[in-house]
Design an enzyme around this catalytic site. Structure first.
Site, short mmCIF file in Angstrom:
data_model
loop_
_atom_site.label_atom_id
_atom_site.label_comp_id
_atom_site.label_asym_id
_atom_site.label_seq_id
_atom_site.Cartn_x
_atom_site.Cartn_y
_atom_site.Cartn_z
N GLY A 248 0.82 -1.22 0.00
CA GLY A 248 0.00 0.00 0.00
C GLY A 248 0.85 1.26 0.00
O GLY A 248 2.02 1.22 -0.36
N LEU B 294 0.40 3.59 -2.08
CA LEU B 294 0.76 3.46 -3.50
C LEU B 294 1.26 4.77 -4.09
O LEU B 294 0.75 5.84 -3.77
CB LEU B 294 -0.45 2.96 -4.31
CG LEU B 294 -1.03 1.61 -3.89
CD1 LEU B 294 -2.14 1.20 -4.85
CD2 LEU B 294 0.03 0.52 -3.81
N HIS C 44 4.43 1.88 -7.87
CA HIS C 44 3.44 0.80 -7.84
C HIS C 44 2.54 0.86 -9.08
O HIS C 44 2.21 -0.16 -9.67
CB HIS C 44 2.54 0.92 -6.60
CG HIS C 44 3.25 0.84 -5.29
ND1 HIS C 44 3.43 1.92 -4.47
CD2 HIS C 44 3.83 -0.22 -4.65
CE1 HIS C 44 4.06 1.55 -3.37
NE2 HIS C 44 4.32 0.25 -3.46
N GLY D 91 8.96 -4.97 -8.66
CA GLY D 91 9.81 -3.85 -9.09
C GLY D 91 11.29 -4.16 -8.94
O GLY D 91 11.72 -4.78 -7.95
N SER E 199 9.56 5.69 -3.25
CA SER E 199 9.41 4.70 -2.19
C SER E 199 8.37 5.21 -1.21
O SER E 199 8.29 6.42 -0.96
CB SER E 199 10.75 4.53 -1.46
OG SER E 199 10.55 3.90 -0.21
P1 AMP Z 1 6.07 -2.30 -1.53
O1 AMP Z 1 4.69 -1.73 -1.41
O2 AMP Z 1 7.15 -1.38 -1.09
O3 AMP Z 1 6.17 -3.69 -0.96
O4 AMP Z 1 6.32 -2.47 -3.10
C1 AMP Z 1 5.44 -3.24 -3.89
C2 AMP Z 1 6.08 -3.45 -5.23
O5 AMP Z 1 6.30 -2.18 -5.86
C3 AMP Z 1 7.45 -4.14 -5.14
O6 AMP Z 1 7.55 -5.11 -6.18
C4 AMP Z 1 8.41 -2.99 -5.33
O7 AMP Z 1 9.65 -3.38 -5.88
C5 AMP Z 1 7.63 -2.11 -6.31
N1 AMP Z 1 8.13 -0.74 -6.25
C6 AMP Z 1 8.29 0.04 -5.15
N2 AMP Z 1 8.86 1.22 -5.49
C7 AMP Z 1 9.06 1.19 -6.84
C8 AMP Z 1 9.60 2.10 -7.78
N3 AMP Z 1 10.08 3.29 -7.42
N4 AMP Z 1 9.63 1.73 -9.07
C9 AMP Z 1 9.17 0.51 -9.46
N5 AMP Z 1 8.64 -0.39 -8.62
C10 AMP Z 1 8.58 -0.07 -7.32
#
Ligand code: AMP
Length: 297
Positions: A39, A41, A45, A161, A199
């Site tokens: 989340g 997002l 995401h 990602g 992030s």
């Molecule tokens: P998270 O919500 O941080 O667990 O991320 C969920 C997914 O989004 C994971 O596969 C991450 O690698 C991807 N993700 C997070 N930040 C980025 C970004 N800046 N660019 C591409 N993918 C991302």
């Protein structure tokens, strides 16, 4: 049961509800994609979601802040939770299901430890480095929840990602080793114009911290530029980072490894990846860059 129908999308929080919906799609022969998230997002995401929409007939986005991937001194309690905004963003992308289970739904009454819960343990070689070194048990929690999500949704493809490079390598390894019939699709890093990788944790940064955080992408870009100019000795490439660092940067690691198997090498080549973790403003940030031309955002 929460079952809000908003345009095309449904917000579901029960495992059996997701299963029921996906079962109907499967009966129609539709291709199903899963985008696992915690989340909060952002555009990063959304890039995964857009890719999933382009490649699949139906898309499930999971939103779950997974307690078992956080260490005792990490930010589980204060991790941003913005489900309403997340569902709106998913609605905008015409996501078919947002699956946002509770911890109780995912883990039942189990005590969240490996003396009562079945875990997936990725191989030591892949875990005992980079983020796994300081975040002990993190990838056990990630693999366990990802495997659960795979079993709940049973997608054809799942989207991850490149931002979390070690994570996607470990998940590919798990899928390969355990013969999980799901294609893992790796998506490039989305950055702010400044170069800062998006992030959910950037929310913790002050304005000044955000500026200091630019050093991560600057170090990585410079390393790649030096490689392109012909420097291949990995120690020499790593040394180029020091001129960027100030007392505001608490570097955790800077490594240049093989992008497929995380092996250490003496010389960089097109299969190399540079990875960095650094604390800025008390916030732990990670970033990476692939040495091949076309694979970075
Ligand atoms: P998270 O919500 O941080 O667990 O991320 C969920 C997914 O989004 C994971 O596969 C991450 O690698 C991807 N993700 C997070 N930040 C980025 C970004 N800046 N660019 C591409 N993918 C991302």
């Amino acid at each position: 049961m929460t079952k809000n129908k908003m345009r095309g999308k449904m917000l579901l929080n029960k495992i059996n509800e997701v299963r029921e919906e996906v079962k109907k799609w499967r009966a129609e022969g539709l291709k199903v994609g899963l985008v696992p998230t915690m989340g909060a997002l952002h555009e990063g995401h959304l890039s995964l979601i857009k890719k999933a929409k382009a490649e699949c007939d139906k898309v499930v986005v999971s939103v779950f802040v997974n307690p078992i991937q956080f260490g005792p001194s990490e930010d589980f309690d204060k991790y941003p939770r913005t489900l309403e905004a997340d569902t709106e963003l998913c609605d905008g992308e015409k996501v078919d299901i947002v699956f946002a289970p509770s911890a109780q739904e995912m883990y039942g009454n189990n005590r969240l430890s490996n003396d009562t819960l079945t875990y997936i343990y990725p191989p030591y070689f892949f875990v005992d480095k980079l983020c796994g070194k300081s975040r002990v048990g993190h990838f056990d929690g990630v693999c366990t929840v990802v495997m659960k999500l795979f079993n709940i949704v049973q997608p054809d493809c799942a989207f991850f990602g490149q931002k979390d490079a070690q994570q996607v390598i470990i998940i590919k390894k798990m899928v390969n080793d355990l013969n999980v019939p799901i294609e893992i699709i790796q998506c490039p890093i989305v950055r702010e114009e400044s170069g800062l990788a998006l992030s959910s944790r950037n929310k913790y940064l002050s304005e000044e911290g955000k500026k200091d955080a630019l050093v991560l992408s600057q170090i990585l870009n410079n390393i790649k530029a030096c490689y392109k100019r012909g420097i291949t000795d990995i120690e020499a490439l790593k040394e180029t980072a020091y001129s960027y660092l100030t007392e505001k940067h608490d570097m955790e690691y800077l490594e240049i490894l093989n992008k497929n198997n995380l092996e250490e090498e003496k010389f960089a080549d097109e299969n190399s990846i540079a990875l960095i973790a650094c604390r800025v403003d008390g916030v732990r940030l990670i970033d990476n860059i692939l040495f091949t031309e076309d694979e970075n955002a």
